[in-house]
Enzyme design. Structure first.
Site, PDB file in Angstrom:
ATOM      1  N   LYS A 213       0.828  -1.212   0.000  1.00  0.00           N
ATOM      2  CA  LYS A 213       0.000   0.000   0.000  1.00  0.00           C
ATOM      3  C   LYS A 213       0.863   1.264   0.000  1.00  0.00           C
ATOM      4  CE  LYS A 213      -3.394   2.796   0.332  1.00  0.00           C
ATOM      5  NZ  LYS A 213      -4.235   3.070  -0.825  1.00  0.00           N
ATOM      6  N   ASN A 217       1.286   4.098  -3.104  1.00  0.00           N
ATOM      7  CA  ASN A 217       1.054   5.541  -2.967  1.00  0.00           C
ATOM      8  C   ASN A 217       2.325   6.344  -3.230  1.00  0.00           C
ATOM      9  OD1 ASN A 217      -1.632   5.307  -2.601  1.00  0.00           O
ATOM     10  ND2 ASN A 217      -1.672   5.876  -0.438  1.00  0.00           N
ATOM     11  N   CYS A 269      -4.649  10.970   1.897  1.00  0.00           N
ATOM     12  CA  CYS A 269      -3.784   9.799   1.765  1.00  0.00           C
ATOM     13  C   CYS A 269      -2.367  10.119   1.293  1.00  0.00           C
ATOM     14  CB  CYS A 269      -4.425   8.768   0.844  1.00  0.00           C
ATOM     15  SG  CYS A 269      -5.860   7.980   1.601  1.00  0.00           S
ATOM     16  N   LYS A 272       0.250  12.356   3.517  1.00  0.00           N
ATOM     17  CA  LYS A 272       0.624  11.791   4.818  1.00  0.00           C
ATOM     18  C   LYS A 272       1.239  10.401   4.647  1.00  0.00           C
ATOM     19  CE  LYS A 272      -3.278   9.006   5.847  1.00  0.00           C
ATOM     20  NZ  LYS A 272      -3.226   7.565   5.946  1.00  0.00           N
TER      21      LYS A 272
HETATM   22  N1  NAD Z   1     -10.138   7.719   1.985  1.00  0.00           N
HETATM   23  C1  NAD Z   1      -9.546   6.929   1.097  1.00  0.00           C
HETATM   24  O1  NAD Z   1      -9.692   7.106  -0.117  1.00  0.00           O
HETATM   25  C2  NAD Z   1      -8.649   5.794   1.552  1.00  0.00           C
HETATM   26  C3  NAD Z   1      -8.217   4.858   0.592  1.00  0.00           C
HETATM   27  C4  NAD Z   1      -7.379   3.829   0.997  1.00  0.00           C
HETATM   28  C5  NAD Z   1      -6.954   3.765   2.317  1.00  0.00           C
HETATM   29  N2  NAD Z   1      -7.380   4.700   3.217  1.00  0.00           N
HETATM   30  C6  NAD Z   1      -6.926   4.588   4.607  1.00  0.00           C
HETATM   31  O2  NAD Z   1      -8.050   4.204   5.382  1.00  0.00           O
HETATM   32  C7  NAD Z   1      -7.961   4.756   6.689  1.00  0.00           C
HETATM   33  C8  NAD Z   1      -9.222   5.541   6.996  1.00  0.00           C
HETATM   34  O3  NAD Z   1      -9.288   6.640   6.101  1.00  0.00           O
HETATM   35  P1  NAD Z   1     -10.640   7.465   5.892  1.00  0.00           P
HETATM   36  O4  NAD Z   1     -10.369   8.394   4.766  1.00  0.00           O
HETATM   37  O5  NAD Z   1     -11.802   6.553   5.820  1.00  0.00           O
HETATM   38  O6  NAD Z   1     -10.683   8.274   7.298  1.00  0.00           O
HETATM   39  P2  NAD Z   1     -11.950   9.013   7.964  1.00  0.00           P
HETATM   40  O7  NAD Z   1     -11.349  10.031   8.865  1.00  0.00           O
HETATM   41  O8  NAD Z   1     -12.922   9.416   6.916  1.00  0.00           O
HETATM   42  O9  NAD Z   1     -12.642   7.881   8.854  1.00  0.00           O
HETATM   43  C9  NAD Z   1     -12.130   7.377  10.037  1.00  0.00           C
HETATM   44  C10 NAD Z   1     -13.315   7.018  10.940  1.00  0.00           C
HETATM   45  O10 NAD Z   1     -12.834   6.276  12.074  1.00  0.00           O
HETATM   46  C11 NAD Z   1     -13.628   6.651  13.201  1.00  0.00           C
HETATM   47  N3  NAD Z   1     -12.958   6.249  14.435  1.00  0.00           N
HETATM   48  C12 NAD Z   1     -11.919   6.861  15.088  1.00  0.00           C
HETATM   49  N4  NAD Z   1     -11.599   6.174  16.188  1.00  0.00           N
HETATM   50  C13 NAD Z   1     -12.424   5.091  16.248  1.00  0.00           C
HETATM   51  C14 NAD Z   1     -12.561   3.999  17.135  1.00  0.00           C
HETATM   52  N5  NAD Z   1     -11.754   3.874  18.184  1.00  0.00           N
HETATM   53  N6  NAD Z   1     -13.518   3.081  16.885  1.00  0.00           N
HETATM   54  C15 NAD Z   1     -14.327   3.191  15.820  1.00  0.00           C
HETATM   55  N7  NAD Z   1     -14.239   4.203  14.934  1.00  0.00           N
HETATM   56  C16 NAD Z   1     -13.302   5.142  15.144  1.00  0.00           C
HETATM   57  C17 NAD Z   1     -13.787   8.146  13.017  1.00  0.00           C
HETATM   58  O11 NAD Z   1     -14.852   8.660  13.803  1.00  0.00           O
HETATM   59  C18 NAD Z   1     -14.065   8.222  11.515  1.00  0.00           C
HETATM   60  O12 NAD Z   1     -15.431   8.117  11.220  1.00  0.00           O
HETATM   61  C19 NAD Z   1      -6.663   5.560   6.703  1.00  0.00           C
HETATM   62  O13 NAD Z   1      -5.621   4.753   7.168  1.00  0.00           O
HETATM   63  C20 NAD Z   1      -6.449   5.868   5.236  1.00  0.00           C
HETATM   64  O14 NAD Z   1      -5.091   6.132   4.938  1.00  0.00           O
HETATM   65  C21 NAD Z   1      -8.234   5.696   2.858  1.00  0.00           C
END
Ligand code: NAD
Length: 442
Positions: A213, A217, A269, A272
């Site tokens: 991953k 990126n 993404c 960071k």
């Molecule tokens: N957004 C993308 O396109 C994408 C793509 C691939 C990978 N990722 C990865 O996925 C991960 C999440 O990214 P995102 O964009 O969805 O973030 P986001 O901030 O949209 O969502 C994270 C969610 O986790 C919740 N959360 C925090 N602590 C928690 C807990 N203890 N228990 C349950 N829920 C909790 C938050 O309230 C929030 O709703 C990151 O590591 C990111 O790098 C994101």
């Protein structure tokens, strides 16, 4: 076969994953700590903009396959398959990733696991995290060694998240080669439909899956910064980077995608992730391998400064007292995500230099106002441009590509447009009497 699963974190990744797993016929419980977000999801409302996700969410809530809760107890009782999709943002003042959310999920969930279970991490994490979390889960769980942690990185693209989740271009699964005995079989059940469609399925050790991953990126960020570096050279030599990109892109080894010069990458993404990758390589003593990513980051940040300079040039050298229209706030089109958005960053810098900045974005207005409340916002592109000295196109929404330059010419004070995404037709704008500037193009 129907699986029961819980998805921890219902943000961009988690909500999409939960809804799409239900769409595949599984029974899914979404878990989050944000009660407002959960209330909206329960009501069938996606708390962010993602094309097509609303229908998938509603359909599966109505079918009774998808529910939401704040309760870890309920999740542990309901499912033996758990996905982690919480955030891994950059730590404040450091390059490293903040793993506290991922750790909090394991620390809260594992003590409740009394039956054999598999925890699949989907969040993007530094290499070594999965092994550490696995040891922690086994130590905390009443079921002990019957709890496995596997890593199943997510490659979805915002704007295409539903399609990418239902029909991914590959599935990567990292397992502990010594301890794991169930994770691969469980993953094959969860992703049975994708595997039937011959989606490549790569089973690796944990470290390789985590690195796939971050390496992906890093490569994408490098490709964008490469073409932006070429844009700098094109600007210095009066060449055209869009033609250059087309020409080198015909080489199948290079490929045309992700070779669009502009104000660079942003979002939750790429920025960071490349920084966390550098930080982790440093911890591992392999920092030299990734020093080039610092340059990738630098090139990217320079594009934002360059856009501010172009705006300044267009108004004769000083932004003080000028009116600037900013079209686009999301970090990319078809998303409302403004995390580390180059567009908003440029808008903020220009405002700090004394200009009155008015922003319009088709979907990201609410998020932009929350992040940058001091900027002015308009309800349409035309309103944002009213009386403007310069129009900046900073996110390549289709709506902006389709603007008729003649019509917009009637509302601005001066017909200057700067195309921060090289998404407009220069000839059409020039014919309509505008001065057009792109990024690295004539
Ligand atoms: N957004 C993308 O396109 C994408 C793509 C691939 C990978 N990722 C990865 O996925 C991960 C999440 O990214 P995102 O964009 O969805 O973030 P986001 O901030 O949209 O969502 C994270 C969610 O986790 C919740 N959360 C925090 N602590 C928690 C807990 N203890 N228990 C349950 N829920 C909790 C938050 O309230 C929030 O709703 C990151 O590591 C990111 O790098 C994101």
């Amino acid at each position: 076969m129907t699986c029961k699963m819980a998805v921890f974190g219902t943000g961009y990744l988690g909500a999409t994953h939960a809804a799409c797993m239900a769409e595949l016929g599984h029974e899914v419980l979404g878990v989050d700590v944000d009660v407002d977000k959960l209330a909206r999801l329960e009501a069938g409302e996606v708390p962010f903009f993602e094309p097509g996700l609303d229908e998938v969410l509603k359909r599966n809530i109505d079918a009774g396959r998808l529910r939401f809760t704040t309760s870890y107890e309920e999740a542990a009782e309901f499912a033996d398959i758990h996905f982690i999709g919480v955030g891994t943002p950059q730590k404040k003042g450091e390059f490293a990733a903040d793993l506290s959310y991922v750790e909090a999920v394991v620390d809260s969930l594992a003590p409740l696991l009394t039956r054999p279970a598999v925890i699949f991490g989907k969040s993007t994490v530094p290499v070594g995290t999965a092994a550490r979390l696995g040891a922690r889960a086994r130590q905390l769980a009443p079921a002990g060694d019957e709890v496995e942690v596997a890593w199943n990185p997510e490659f979805l693209r915002e704007g295409f998240a539903v399609k990418d989740t239902l029909h991914p271009d590959r599935i990567v699964l990292g397992i502990d080669p010594v301890r794991s005995h169930r994770a691969e079989d469980v993953a094959r059940e969860v992703y049975a439909q994708q595997l039937q469609e011959d989606t490549p399925f790569l089973v690796t050790d944990l470290a390789t899956a985590e690195l796939v991953k971050t390496a992906a990126n890093a490569f994408l960020a490098t490709k964008i910064s490469f073409i932006n570096a070429m844009a700098e050279v094109c600007e210095a030599s009066s060449a055209d980077v869009t033609v250059l990109a087309d020409a080198i892109g015909h080489d199948a080894r290079i490929g045309r995608r992700f070779l669009n010069a502009g104000i660079g990458f942003g979002g939750g993404c790429l920025p960071k992730d490349i920084r966390a990758f550098m930080a982790r390589a440093g911890e591992l003593g392999a920092d030299q391998a990734l020093t080039f990513l610092r340059e990738v980051d630098n090139i990217n940040m320079r594009r934002r400064t360059r856009m501010v300079e172009l705006a300044k040039d267009a108004v004769g050298g000083s932004l003080l007292g000028t009116r600037i229209a900013v079209l686009g706030a999301a970090f990319k089109p078809d998303s409302d995500d403004v995390r580390d958005s180059p567009a908003l960053n440029v808008a903020g810098q220009i405002q700090l230099q004394g200009a009155a900045v008015t922003v319009y974005d088709p979907q990201a207005m609410k998020n932009s106002m929350a992040l940058f409340p001091t900027l002015s916002y308009a309800s349409s592109a035309v309103e944002a441009c009213r009386g403007a000295d310069v129009v900046l196109v900073l996110t390549e929404w289709n709506e902006f590509r389709q603007i008729v330059p003649q019509a917009l010419g009637n509302v601005v004070r001066n017909k200057h447009v700067i195309d921060g995404r090289n998404c407009l037709d220069p000839a059409a704008w020039r014919t309509a009497g505008w001065t057009y500037r792109g990024m690295g193009r004539l």
